[in-house]
Design a protein around this motif. Structure first.
Motif, PDB file in Angstrom:
ATOM      1  N   VAL A 129       0.855  -1.186   0.000  1.00  0.00           N
ATOM      2  CA  VAL A 129       0.000   0.000   0.000  1.00  0.00           C
ATOM      3  C   VAL A 129       0.890   1.235   0.000  1.00  0.00           C
ATOM      4  CG1 VAL A 129      -0.235   0.019   2.526  1.00  0.00           C
ATOM      5  CG2 VAL A 129      -2.007   1.055   1.136  1.00  0.00           C
ATOM      6  N   ARG A 130       0.436   2.248  -0.698  1.00  0.00           N
ATOM      7  CA  ARG A 130       1.174   3.513  -0.715  1.00  0.00           C
ATOM      8  C   ARG A 130       1.096   4.154   0.675  1.00  0.00           C
ATOM      9  NH1 ARG A 130       4.224   3.836  -5.467  1.00  0.00           N
ATOM     10  NH2 ARG A 130       3.025   2.627  -6.960  1.00  0.00           N
ATOM     11  N   ALA A 131       2.180   4.749   1.096  1.00  0.00           N
ATOM     12  CA  ALA A 131       2.250   5.339   2.440  1.00  0.00           C
ATOM     13  C   ALA A 131       1.201   6.424   2.647  1.00  0.00           C
ATOM     14  CB  ALA A 131       3.652   5.902   2.690  1.00  0.00           C
ATOM     15  N   TRP A 132       0.734   7.057   1.585  1.00  0.00           N
ATOM     16  CA  TRP A 132      -0.271   8.122   1.706  1.00  0.00           C
ATOM     17  C   TRP A 132      -1.696   7.583   1.820  1.00  0.00           C
ATOM     18  CZ3 TRP A 132      -3.458   7.344  -2.346  1.00  0.00           C
ATOM     19  CH2 TRP A 132      -2.923   6.872  -3.548  1.00  0.00           C
ATOM     20  N   ASN A 133      -1.888   6.277   1.634  1.00  0.00           N
ATOM     21  CA  ASN A 133      -3.238   5.707   1.604  1.00  0.00           C
ATOM     22  C   ASN A 133      -3.694   5.321   3.013  1.00  0.00           C
ATOM     23  OD1 ASN A 133      -5.600   4.303   1.120  1.00  0.00           O
ATOM     24  ND2 ASN A 133      -4.815   3.337  -0.745  1.00  0.00           N
ATOM     25  N   ASP A 134      -4.056   6.338   3.789  1.00  0.00           N
ATOM     26  CA  ASP A 134      -4.433   6.131   5.191  1.00  0.00           C
ATOM     27  C   ASP A 134      -5.627   5.192   5.356  1.00  0.00           C
ATOM     28  OD1 ASP A 134      -2.403   7.819   6.098  1.00  0.00           O
ATOM     29  OD2 ASP A 134      -3.691   9.589   6.002  1.00  0.00           O
ATOM     30  N   ALA A 135      -6.620   5.302   4.484  1.00  0.00           N
ATOM     31  CA  ALA A 135      -7.822   4.463   4.613  1.00  0.00           C
ATOM     32  C   ALA A 135      -7.474   2.984   4.465  1.00  0.00           C
ATOM     33  CB  ALA A 135      -8.868   4.876   3.583  1.00  0.00           C
ATOM     34  N   SER A 136      -6.668   2.641   3.477  1.00  0.00           N
ATOM     35  CA  SER A 136      -6.277   1.240   3.294  1.00  0.00           C
ATOM     36  C   SER A 136      -5.393   0.761   4.444  1.00  0.00           C
ATOM     37  CB  SER A 136      -5.551   1.050   1.959  1.00  0.00           C
ATOM     38  OG  SER A 136      -6.466   1.184   0.893  1.00  0.00           O
ATOM     39  N   LEU A 137      -4.533   1.626   4.923  1.00  0.00           N
ATOM     40  CA  LEU A 137      -3.704   1.250   6.072  1.00  0.00           C
ATOM     41  C   LEU A 137      -4.565   0.950   7.294  1.00  0.00           C
ATOM     42  CD1 LEU A 137      -0.749   3.744   5.571  1.00  0.00           C
ATOM     43  CD2 LEU A 137      -0.599   1.232   5.504  1.00  0.00           C
ATOM     44  N   ARG A 138      -5.640   1.721   7.492  1.00  0.00           N
ATOM     45  CA  ARG A 138      -6.552   1.459   8.614  1.00  0.00           C
ATOM     46  C   ARG A 138      -7.250   0.111   8.453  1.00  0.00           C
ATOM     47  NH1 ARG A 138      -7.517   6.955   8.112  1.00  0.00           N
ATOM     48  NH2 ARG A 138      -9.404   6.621   6.891  1.00  0.00           N
ATOM     49  N   VAL A 139      -7.718  -0.194   7.244  1.00  0.00           N
ATOM     50  CA  VAL A 139      -8.368  -1.481   6.995  1.00  0.00           C
ATOM     51  C   VAL A 139      -7.388  -2.612   7.293  1.00  0.00           C
ATOM     52  CG1 VAL A 139      -9.312  -3.011   5.215  1.00  0.00           C
ATOM     53  CG2 VAL A 139     -10.029  -0.615   5.309  1.00  0.00           C
ATOM     54  N   LEU A 140      -6.183  -2.504   6.785  1.00  0.00           N
ATOM     55  CA  LEU A 140      -5.194  -3.564   6.989  1.00  0.00           C
ATOM     56  C   LEU A 140      -4.865  -3.736   8.469  1.00  0.00           C
ATOM     57  CD1 LEU A 140      -2.980  -2.795   3.891  1.00  0.00           C
ATOM     58  CD2 LEU A 140      -4.408  -4.836   4.239  1.00  0.00           C
ATOM     59  N   ALA A 141      -4.777  -2.649   9.212  1.00  0.00           N
ATOM     60  CA  ALA A 141      -4.523  -2.751  10.655  1.00  0.00           C
ATOM     61  C   ALA A 141      -5.686  -3.456  11.358  1.00  0.00           C
ATOM     62  CB  ALA A 141      -4.292  -1.368  11.253  1.00  0.00           C
ATOM     63  N   LYS A 142      -6.915  -3.140  10.963  1.00  0.00           N
ATOM     64  CA  LYS A 142      -8.090  -3.763  11.592  1.00  0.00           C
ATOM     65  C   LYS A 142      -8.113  -5.268  11.413  1.00  0.00           C
ATOM     66  CE  LYS A 142     -11.135   0.229  11.098  1.00  0.00           C
ATOM     67  NZ  LYS A 142     -12.301   0.756  10.375  1.00  0.00           N
ATOM     68  N   VAL A 143      -7.568  -5.763  10.290  1.00  0.00           N
ATOM     69  CA  VAL A 143      -7.588  -7.206  10.045  1.00  0.00           C
ATOM     70  C   VAL A 143      -6.249  -7.873  10.391  1.00  0.00           C
ATOM     71  CG1 VAL A 143      -9.470  -7.091   8.376  1.00  0.00           C
ATOM     72  CG2 VAL A 143      -7.099  -7.011   7.561  1.00  0.00           C
ATOM     73  N   GLY A 144      -5.394  -7.139  11.117  1.00  0.00           N
ATOM     74  CA  GLY A 144      -4.212  -7.753  11.694  1.00  0.00           C
ATOM     75  C   GLY A 144      -2.919  -7.676  10.910  1.00  0.00           C
ATOM     76  N   PHE A 145      -2.849  -6.874   9.871  1.00  0.00           N
ATOM     77  CA  PHE A 145      -1.594  -6.716   9.138  1.00  0.00           C
ATOM     78  C   PHE A 145      -0.685  -5.759   9.903  1.00  0.00           C
ATOM     79  CE2 PHE A 145      -3.929  -8.621   5.769  1.00  0.00           C
ATOM     80  CZ  PHE A 145      -3.009  -9.129   4.874  1.00  0.00           C
ATOM     81  N   THR A 146       0.609  -6.030   9.840  1.00  0.00           N
ATOM     82  CA  THR A 146       1.604  -5.158  10.452  1.00  0.00           C
ATOM     83  C   THR A 146       2.692  -4.848   9.426  1.00  0.00           C
ATOM     84  OG1 THR A 146       2.837  -7.048  11.317  1.00  0.00           O
ATOM     85  CG2 THR A 146       1.215  -6.030  12.792  1.00  0.00           C
ATOM     86  N   GLU A 147       3.339  -3.717   9.612  1.00  0.00           N
ATOM     87  CA  GLU A 147       4.406  -3.332   8.688  1.00  0.00           C
ATOM     88  C   GLU A 147       5.576  -4.285   8.834  1.00  0.00           C
ATOM     89  OE1 GLU A 147       5.398   0.779   8.153  1.00  0.00           O
ATOM     90  OE2 GLU A 147       3.392   1.408   8.801  1.00  0.00           O
ATOM     91  N   SER A 148       6.116  -4.696   7.696  1.00  0.00           N
ATOM     92  CA  SER A 148       7.231  -5.637   7.683  1.00  0.00           C
ATOM     93  C   SER A 148       8.580  -4.936   7.799  1.00  0.00           C
ATOM     94  CB  SER A 148       7.209  -6.447   6.376  1.00  0.00           C
ATOM     95  OG  SER A 148       7.535  -5.605   5.274  1.00  0.00           O
ATOM     96  N   GLY A 149       8.584  -3.623   7.627  1.00  0.00           N
ATOM     97  CA  GLY A 149       9.837  -2.877   7.609  1.00  0.00           C
ATOM     98  C   GLY A 149      10.368  -2.704   6.193  1.00  0.00           C
TER      99      GLY A 149
END
Length: 170
Positions: free
Chosen positions: A132-152
């Motif tokens: 996901v693009r770093a500017w895509n806050d909405a998608s980042l929120r969805v991914l966090a809600k379903v348990g995704f974490t940044e890999s680095g």
């Protein structure tokens, strides 16, 4: 035939008659999205191009981007599924989703993502990725809600925004 069901959604193969929905998503994409994923100056892809893609695409098994249909109305509002990409291992696909703007803010992406995570687990996958693009806050929120974490892992892109690689163990 692939069919996933949630409280409000059916995730199912696309129909050629729904090409205009996919085309609308192309027209709504953020201008920061790379040009090859937006409508070009030549007007492509057209609705007819999208219809051909749908017609030529085999039904997904454990990979693919099923249509998201609202159960109550039958309206198709986007897609959510699994894809393979050149930047992640083949046995660890990516979760991908996109909704029409009018469907944003209702929790549909999160609901669909949970269904796809269950589908992935039942299909034998042990880990999924999402880019996901770093500017895509909405998608980042969805991914966090379903348990995704940044890999680095980050793919720098000064023009379109850095791509973040997130992961989730199943």
């Amino acid at each position: 035939m692939l069919l996933l069901e949630t409280e409000r959604l059916l995730l199912r193969p696309w129909r050629v008659s729904e090409a205009a929905v996919q085309h609308e998503m192309w027209t709504e994409r953020d201008p920061r999205v790379p040009p090859h994923r937006r409508i070009g100056a030549d007007g492509r892809p057209t609705v007819e191009d999208v219809a051909r893609w749908i017609e030529d695409t085999a039904e997904p098994s454990t990979l693919g981007l099923p249509a998201l249909e609202l159960k109550g109305s039958g309206d198709v509002i986007g897609y959510c599924g699994l894809i393979t990409g050149s930047q992640v291992p083949d046995d660890e696909p990516e979760l991908a989703f996109e909704l029409l703007r009018r469907a944003w803010g209702h929790g549909y992406a999160t609901e669909a993502a949970w269904a796809v995570l269950g589908w992935a687990r039942e299909s034998g996958y042990e880990r999924l990725w999402a880019t996901v693009r770093a500017w895509n806050d909405a998608s980042l929120r969805v991914l966090a809600k379903v348990g995704f974490t940044e890999s680095g892992r980050v793919e720098p892109d000064a023009v379109h925004g850095d791509s973040l690689f997130l992961t989730r163990e199943l």
